[in-house]
Design a protein around this motif. Structure first.
Motif, PDB file in Angstrom:
ATOM      1  N   SER A   4       0.825  -1.212   0.000  1.00  0.00           N
ATOM      2  CA  SER A   4       0.000   0.000   0.000  1.00  0.00           C
ATOM      3  C   SER A   4       0.863   1.267   0.000  1.00  0.00           C
ATOM      4  CB  SER A   4      -0.959  -0.003   1.190  1.00  0.00           C
ATOM      5  OG  SER A   4      -0.250  -0.002   2.410  1.00  0.00           O
ATOM      6  N   SER A   5       2.017   1.244   0.688  1.00  0.00           N
ATOM      7  CA  SER A   5       2.903   2.416   0.673  1.00  0.00           C
ATOM      8  C   SER A   5       3.445   2.655  -0.726  1.00  0.00           C
ATOM      9  CB  SER A   5       4.078   2.217   1.631  1.00  0.00           C
ATOM     10  OG  SER A   5       3.626   2.077   2.942  1.00  0.00           O
ATOM     11  N   ALA A   6       3.889   1.586  -1.353  1.00  0.00           N
ATOM     12  CA  ALA A   6       4.426   1.713  -2.714  1.00  0.00           C
ATOM     13  C   ALA A   6       3.324   2.136  -3.679  1.00  0.00           C
ATOM     14  CB  ALA A   6       5.053   0.397  -3.152  1.00  0.00           C
ATOM     15  N   LYS A   7       2.132   1.576  -3.500  1.00  0.00           N
ATOM     16  CA  LYS A   7       1.007   1.938  -4.374  1.00  0.00           C
ATOM     17  C   LYS A   7       0.669   3.418  -4.223  1.00  0.00           C
ATOM     18  CE  LYS A   7      -3.739   0.709  -5.566  1.00  0.00           C
ATOM     19  NZ  LYS A   7      -4.851  -0.237  -5.323  1.00  0.00           N
ATOM     20  N   GLN A   8       0.646   3.914  -3.012  1.00  0.00           N
ATOM     21  CA  GLN A   8       0.352   5.333  -2.791  1.00  0.00           C
ATOM     22  C   GLN A   8       1.388   6.213  -3.480  1.00  0.00           C
ATOM     23  OE1 GLN A   8       0.210   5.575   1.479  1.00  0.00           O
ATOM     24  NE2 GLN A   8      -1.979   5.128   1.573  1.00  0.00           N
ATOM     25  N   LYS A   9       2.655   5.836  -3.384  1.00  0.00           N
ATOM     26  CA  LYS A   9       3.727   6.626  -3.979  1.00  0.00           C
ATOM     27  C   LYS A   9       3.604   6.627  -5.499  1.00  0.00           C
ATOM     28  CE  LYS A   9       7.325   8.836  -2.955  1.00  0.00           C
ATOM     29  NZ  LYS A   9       7.167  10.247  -2.623  1.00  0.00           N
ATOM     30  N   ILE A  10       3.440   5.449  -6.097  1.00  0.00           N
ATOM     31  CA  ILE A  10       3.318   5.347  -7.555  1.00  0.00           C
ATOM     32  C   ILE A  10       2.058   6.061  -8.035  1.00  0.00           C
ATOM     33  CG2 ILE A  10       3.052   3.750  -9.505  1.00  0.00           C
ATOM     34  CD1 ILE A  10       5.843   3.624  -8.275  1.00  0.00           C
ATOM     35  N   SER A  11       0.942   5.879  -7.328  1.00  0.00           N
ATOM     36  CA  SER A  11      -0.316   6.550  -7.705  1.00  0.00           C
ATOM     37  C   SER A  11      -0.155   8.061  -7.692  1.00  0.00           C
ATOM     38  CB  SER A  11      -1.446   6.151  -6.751  1.00  0.00           C
ATOM     39  OG  SER A  11      -1.740   4.794  -6.868  1.00  0.00           O
ATOM     40  N   SER A  12       0.502   8.566  -6.670  1.00  0.00           N
ATOM     41  CA  SER A  12       0.721  10.009  -6.548  1.00  0.00           C
ATOM     42  C   SER A  12       1.547  10.544  -7.714  1.00  0.00           C
ATOM     43  CB  SER A  12       1.429  10.293  -5.218  1.00  0.00           C
ATOM     44  OG  SER A  12       1.862  11.617  -5.164  1.00  0.00           O
ATOM     45  N   ASP A  35       1.754  -6.521  -6.323  1.00  0.00           N
ATOM     46  CA  ASP A  35       3.201  -6.448  -6.087  1.00  0.00           C
ATOM     47  C   ASP A  35       3.911  -5.587  -7.122  1.00  0.00           C
ATOM     48  OD1 ASP A  35       3.131  -7.966  -3.784  1.00  0.00           O
ATOM     49  OD2 ASP A  35       3.492  -9.855  -4.834  1.00  0.00           O
ATOM     50  N   VAL A  36       3.201  -5.182  -8.167  1.00  0.00           N
ATOM     51  CA  VAL A  36       3.803  -4.356  -9.208  1.00  0.00           C
ATOM     52  C   VAL A  36       4.379  -3.062  -8.634  1.00  0.00           C
ATOM     53  CG1 VAL A  36       1.667  -3.146  -9.870  1.00  0.00           C
ATOM     54  CG2 VAL A  36       3.496  -3.447 -11.531  1.00  0.00           C
ATOM     55  N   PHE A  37       3.751  -2.516  -7.633  1.00  0.00           N
ATOM     56  CA  PHE A  37       4.202  -1.231  -7.077  1.00  0.00           C
ATOM     57  C   PHE A  37       5.546  -1.381  -6.365  1.00  0.00           C
ATOM     58  CE2 PHE A  37      -0.478  -1.240  -7.131  1.00  0.00           C
ATOM     59  CZ  PHE A  37      -0.657  -0.301  -8.131  1.00  0.00           C
ATOM     60  N   LYS A  38       5.711  -2.458  -5.615  1.00  0.00           N
ATOM     61  CA  LYS A  38       7.001  -2.709  -4.968  1.00  0.00           C
ATOM     62  C   LYS A  38       8.078  -2.974  -6.021  1.00  0.00           C
ATOM     63  CE  LYS A  38       5.780  -6.020  -2.158  1.00  0.00           C
ATOM     64  NZ  LYS A  38       5.757  -7.007  -1.068  1.00  0.00           N
ATOM     65  N   ARG A  39       7.697  -3.672  -7.071  1.00  0.00           N
ATOM     66  CA  ARG A  39       8.667  -3.977  -8.135  1.00  0.00           C
ATOM     67  C   ARG A  39       9.128  -2.701  -8.831  1.00  0.00           C
ATOM     68  NH1 ARG A  39       7.536  -8.736 -12.565  1.00  0.00           N
ATOM     69  NH2 ARG A  39       9.642  -8.877 -13.403  1.00  0.00           N
ATOM     70  N   ILE A  40       8.214  -1.815  -9.111  1.00  0.00           N
ATOM     71  CA  ILE A  40       8.576  -0.547  -9.754  1.00  0.00           C
ATOM     72  C   ILE A  40       9.425   0.302  -8.815  1.00  0.00           C
ATOM     73  CG2 ILE A  40       7.685   1.629 -10.687  1.00  0.00           C
ATOM     74  CD1 ILE A  40       5.281  -0.025 -11.775  1.00  0.00           C
ATOM     75  N   MET A  41       9.062   0.351  -7.537  1.00  0.00           N
ATOM     76  CA  MET A  41       9.851   1.126  -6.580  1.00  0.00           C
ATOM     77  C   MET A  41      11.272   0.592  -6.474  1.00  0.00           C
ATOM     78  SD  MET A  41       8.250   3.747  -5.335  1.00  0.00           S
ATOM     79  CE  MET A  41       9.399   4.160  -4.046  1.00  0.00           C
ATOM     80  N   GLY A  42      11.427  -0.713  -6.522  1.00  0.00           N
ATOM     81  CA  GLY A  42      12.742  -1.315  -6.362  1.00  0.00           C
ATOM     82  C   GLY A  42      13.576  -1.363  -7.618  1.00  0.00           C
ATOM     83  N   GLN A  43      12.914  -1.453  -8.782  1.00  0.00           N
ATOM     84  CA  GLN A  43      13.654  -1.657 -10.029  1.00  0.00           C
ATOM     85  C   GLN A  43      13.457  -0.548 -11.044  1.00  0.00           C
ATOM     86  OE1 GLN A  43      12.183  -5.502 -11.243  1.00  0.00           O
ATOM     87  NE2 GLN A  43      13.472  -6.589  -9.776  1.00  0.00           N
ATOM     88  N   GLY A  44      12.640   0.418 -10.735  1.00  0.00           N
ATOM     89  CA  GLY A  44      12.436   1.537 -11.648  1.00  0.00           C
ATOM     90  C   GLY A  44      11.823   1.117 -12.976  1.00  0.00           C
ATOM     91  N   SER A  45      12.326   1.688 -14.065  1.00  0.00           N
ATOM     92  CA  SER A  45      11.733   1.434 -15.387  1.00  0.00           C
ATOM     93  C   SER A  45      11.900  -0.023 -15.818  1.00  0.00           C
ATOM     94  CB  SER A  45      12.334   2.377 -16.432  1.00  0.00           C
ATOM     95  OG  SER A  45      13.728   2.173 -16.543  1.00  0.00           O
ATOM     96  N   ILE A  46      12.983  -0.674 -15.397  1.00  0.00           N
ATOM     97  CA  ILE A  46      13.154  -2.109 -15.709  1.00  0.00           C
ATOM     98  C   ILE A  46      12.026  -2.900 -15.055  1.00  0.00           C
ATOM     99  CG2 ILE A  46      14.598  -4.145 -15.286  1.00  0.00           C
ATOM    100  CD1 ILE A  46      15.840  -2.506 -17.405  1.00  0.00           C
ATOM    101  N   GLY A  47      11.742  -2.603 -13.791  1.00  0.00           N
ATOM    102  CA  GLY A  47      10.654  -3.286 -13.088  1.00  0.00           C
ATOM    103  C   GLY A  47       9.299  -3.008 -13.713  1.00  0.00           C
ATOM    104  N   ALA A  48       9.095  -1.787 -14.181  1.00  0.00           N
ATOM    105  CA  ALA A  48       7.830  -1.449 -14.843  1.00  0.00           C
ATOM    106  C   ALA A  48       7.685  -2.233 -16.144  1.00  0.00           C
ATOM    107  CB  ALA A  48       7.761   0.052 -15.117  1.00  0.00           C
ATOM    108  N   GLY A  49       8.751  -2.272 -16.925  1.00  0.00           N
ATOM    109  CA  GLY A  49       8.700  -2.984 -18.201  1.00  0.00           C
ATOM    110  C   GLY A  49       8.552  -4.488 -18.036  1.00  0.00           C
ATOM    111  N   GLU A  50       9.331  -5.054 -17.128  1.00  0.00           N
ATOM    112  CA  GLU A  50       9.266  -6.502 -16.941  1.00  0.00           C
ATOM    113  C   GLU A  50       7.942  -6.930 -16.306  1.00  0.00           C
ATOM    114  OE1 GLU A  50      12.862  -7.711 -14.948  1.00  0.00           O
ATOM    115  OE2 GLU A  50      14.001  -7.594 -16.818  1.00  0.00           O
ATOM    116  N   SER A  51       7.394  -6.108 -15.415  1.00  0.00           N
ATOM    117  CA  SER A  51       6.099  -6.459 -14.829  1.00  0.00           C
ATOM    118  C   SER A  51       4.990  -6.349 -15.877  1.00  0.00           C
ATOM    119  CB  SER A  51       5.795  -5.598 -13.599  1.00  0.00           C
ATOM    120  OG  SER A  51       5.740  -4.224 -13.927  1.00  0.00           O
ATOM    121  N   TYR A  52       5.149  -5.459 -16.852  1.00  0.00           N
ATOM    122  CA  TYR A  52       4.197  -5.385 -17.965  1.00  0.00           C
ATOM    123  C   TYR A  52       4.281  -6.671 -18.786  1.00  0.00           C
ATOM    124  CZ  TYR A  52       1.957  -3.902 -22.310  1.00  0.00           C
ATOM    125  OH  TYR A  52       1.147  -3.834 -23.418  1.00  0.00           O
ATOM    126  N   MET A  53       5.509  -7.110 -19.079  1.00  0.00           N
ATOM    127  CA  MET A  53       5.679  -8.346 -19.857  1.00  0.00           C
ATOM    128  C   MET A  53       5.172  -9.559 -19.076  1.00  0.00           C
ATOM    129  SD  MET A  53       9.282  -7.823 -21.874  1.00  0.00           S
ATOM    130  CE  MET A  53      10.255  -7.622 -20.405  1.00  0.00           C
TER     131      MET A  53
END
Length: 134
Positions: A4-12, A35-53
């Motif tokens: 929820s913390s990561a989701k709030q940050k990404i949503s904001s 878990d996508v929000f934690k992945r993006i927070m930890g891995q940045g754009s790589i995490g965003a792209g890989e979680s999309y895939m």
């Protein structure tokens, strides 16, 4: 770190570039794995792209979403204060994996017999894989 913390940050951050989580517009981000929000927070754009895939999230208009994220200079919108740094640190470095969980994952993913592998590997059971981060 809680999802929820990561989701709030990404949503904001996404709201500042007119992208909503599970919104109704074509370019909004539809989340299928929290878990996508934690992945993006930890891995940045790589995490965003890989979680999309990995189908953790999708959108009806990927080009529209990316245009907003890139055009809005999302990295510049992140306020790197102590709470944000702590979220990113925990997402990247704290391993929530347990020995019990790792055994379950190994059992489900690797102890499946040779028939599957022989359907796509060469006669010597060899394959290669490359990953280029940059």
């Amino acid at each position: 770190m809680s999802s929820s913390s990561a989701k709030q940050k990404i949503s904001s951050i996404l709201e500042k570039v007119d992208v909503k989580i599970n919104g109704d517009r074509p370019w909004d981000m539809q989340v299928h794995n929290e878990d996508v929000f934690k992945r993006i927070m930890g891995q940045g754009s790589i995490g965003a792209g890989e979680s999309y895939m990995d189908e953790w999230w999708d959108t009806d208009d990927l080009e529209g979403l990316l245009a907003r994220v890139i055009g809005g200079d999302v990295p510049d919108l992140i306020r790197w204060n102590i709470p944000t740094l702590w979220l990113a640190f925990k997402s990247r470095f704290l391993n929530m994996q347990t020995i019990r969980r790792s055994k379950k994952v190994a059992r489900e993913h690797y102890n499946i017999g040779n028939d599957l592998y022989m359907s796509f590997l060469d006669p010597y059971n060899q394959y290669t894989c490359g990953y280029f981060k940059n």
